[in-house]
Design an enzyme around this catalytic site. Structure first.
Site, PDB file in Angstrom:
ATOM      1  N   GLU A  35      28.879  56.674   4.022  1.00  0.00           N
ATOM      2  CA  GLU A  35      29.771  57.205   2.991  1.00  0.00           C
ATOM      3  C   GLU A  35      28.992  57.337   1.683  1.00  0.00           C
ATOM      4  OE1 GLU A  35      34.220  56.077   1.244  1.00  0.00           O
ATOM      5  OE2 GLU A  35      32.909  54.485   1.995  1.00  0.00           O
ATOM      6  N   LYS A  67      39.543  61.642   4.606  1.00  0.00           N
ATOM      7  CA  LYS A  67      40.037  60.264   4.672  1.00  0.00           C
ATOM      8  C   LYS A  67      41.501  60.174   4.255  1.00  0.00           C
ATOM      9  CE  LYS A  67      38.880  55.714   2.748  1.00  0.00           C
ATOM     10  NZ  LYS A  67      38.157  55.091   1.608  1.00  0.00           N
ATOM     11  N   CYS A  99      35.303  54.297   6.439  1.00  0.00           N
ATOM     12  CA  CYS A  99      35.427  53.041   5.693  1.00  0.00           C
ATOM     13  C   CYS A  99      36.782  52.334   5.838  1.00  0.00           C
ATOM     14  CB  CYS A  99      35.085  53.299   4.226  1.00  0.00           C
ATOM     15  SG  CYS A  99      34.708  51.800   3.267  1.00  0.00           S
TER      16      CYS A  99
END
Length: 331
Positions: free
Chosen positions: A43, A127, A173
């Site tokens: 990321e 995300k 994440c």
């Protein structure tokens, strides 16, 4: 899934996009030379802001052909070396205004971009779970991702079926804390490999990183690949946990590049470590190191590891414990 050479990278990116590209280019070239077919970057691989919202000024399109796009040079890199390339989190312009910004800026999507060996964008996952956590009372960071990031569509579940590793499920994440996303990727979309590229904080990393990632691998009987940021990011206070990791479908750690919990990489005997040259990424200033030495990651490994993964592990795990056929709908 045939036997595949996979490279997972661990970076300490900065607020210089050109510097980050130079570092990633070096690792990709070396890993490709060693035979890697697919390479995973963490990321914020293209840009790591020094304060919340800074990345919004660097928001980009997902076009592989737009010269102004942060993605374009990485697409060229993938094409040059004939590899699949995972950009674990890129700041994409969402088109949604960010409140109170002066000058006006748009929020970003935190987007996991997968590029194929022809240099084309094969898939983009935006995300959906945003990291809003305030640890300042205990000396940790205050990170409110929703203040500058727009969430992706909750109904998306991006699986790319035709990669050297088999079907690849994309996440980022903080998503790792939400099992239903990974269950959908595996049981509804057919993923063989799950991903969670990250820039994890040190306190939460120490407590939960390995436990969460092993759990997602075990319950879904998939490989888990999580490329990570590590160390203190020049020039600011931000500190990342590290421990880029590959976990097999039984939950065994195949490779761990180390970080705050243990700085020494743990890799298989037939794996190849690829360290990044020390001058590739700007080191934090001495004053920045003194800002918060809560869990020093100074000296942690920055680079990549090239690992052989075989399909037998996936097939035997699912055959010995056929959880997919045991699932029951819950109203």
């Amino acid at each position: 899934m045939a036997m595949t050479q996979v490279a997972i990278c661990q970076l300490r990116t900065t607020c210089s996009a050109s510097e980050n590209l130079r570092a990633s280019s070096s690792l990709v070239a070396k890993c490709a030379h060693l035979g890697s077919q697919i390479i995973f970057l963490p990321e914020n691989c293209c840009f790591m802001g020094t304060f919340p919202g800074e990345s919004n000024g660097h928001a980009t399109s997902m076009s592989a052909s737009d010269p102004a796009s942060l993605v374009a040079p990485y697409a060229s890199l993938a094409k040059e070396h004939g590899v699949w390339l995972s950009l674990g989190g890129v700041q994409e312009d969402s088109g949604v205004p960010m409140e109170g910004s002066d000058p006006p800026k748009n929020k970003v999507n935190n987007s996991h971009v997968l590029i194929d060996p022809q240099g084309q964008v094969a898939s983009v996952y935006r995300k959906i779970h945003l990291f809003d956590v305030d640890l300042s009372a205990t000396g940790g960071p205050k990170l409110l991702e929703s203040s500058f990031t727009n969430p992706g569509d909750p109904n998306q579940a991006n699986v790319v079926p035709e990669t050297p590793m088999g079907s690849l499920g994309l996440a980022i994440c903080y998503d790792m804390r939400f099992p239903y996303l990974f269950q959908r990727l595996r049981f509804e979309k057919g993923a063989d490999v799950l991903t969670a590229p990250s820039a994890y904080t040190v306190p939460t990393g120490r407590a939960h990183w390995h436990a969460l990632l092993r759990s997602r691998a075990i319950e879904n009987q998939c490989f888990m690949v999580a490329a990570a940021q590590v160390g203190r990011h020049w020039p600011g206070k931000r500190l990342s946990y590290g421990h880029s990791i590959i976990i097999d479908p039984w939950g065994a750690v195949v490779a761990d590049l180390g970080g705050a919990s243990n700085k020494t990489p743990v890799v298989p005997e037939d794996a190849t470590l690829v360290p990044l040259e020390e001058d590739m990424l700007t080191a934090p200033t001495p004053d920045a190191e003194k800002v918060n030495d809560e869990e020093s990651v100074e000296g942690a490994f920055v680079g990549a590891v090239v690992v052989n993964l075989t399909p037998e592990t996936l097939a035997s795990t699912r055959a010995k414990m056929p959880v997919a056929s045991h699932r029951r709908p819950i109203a």
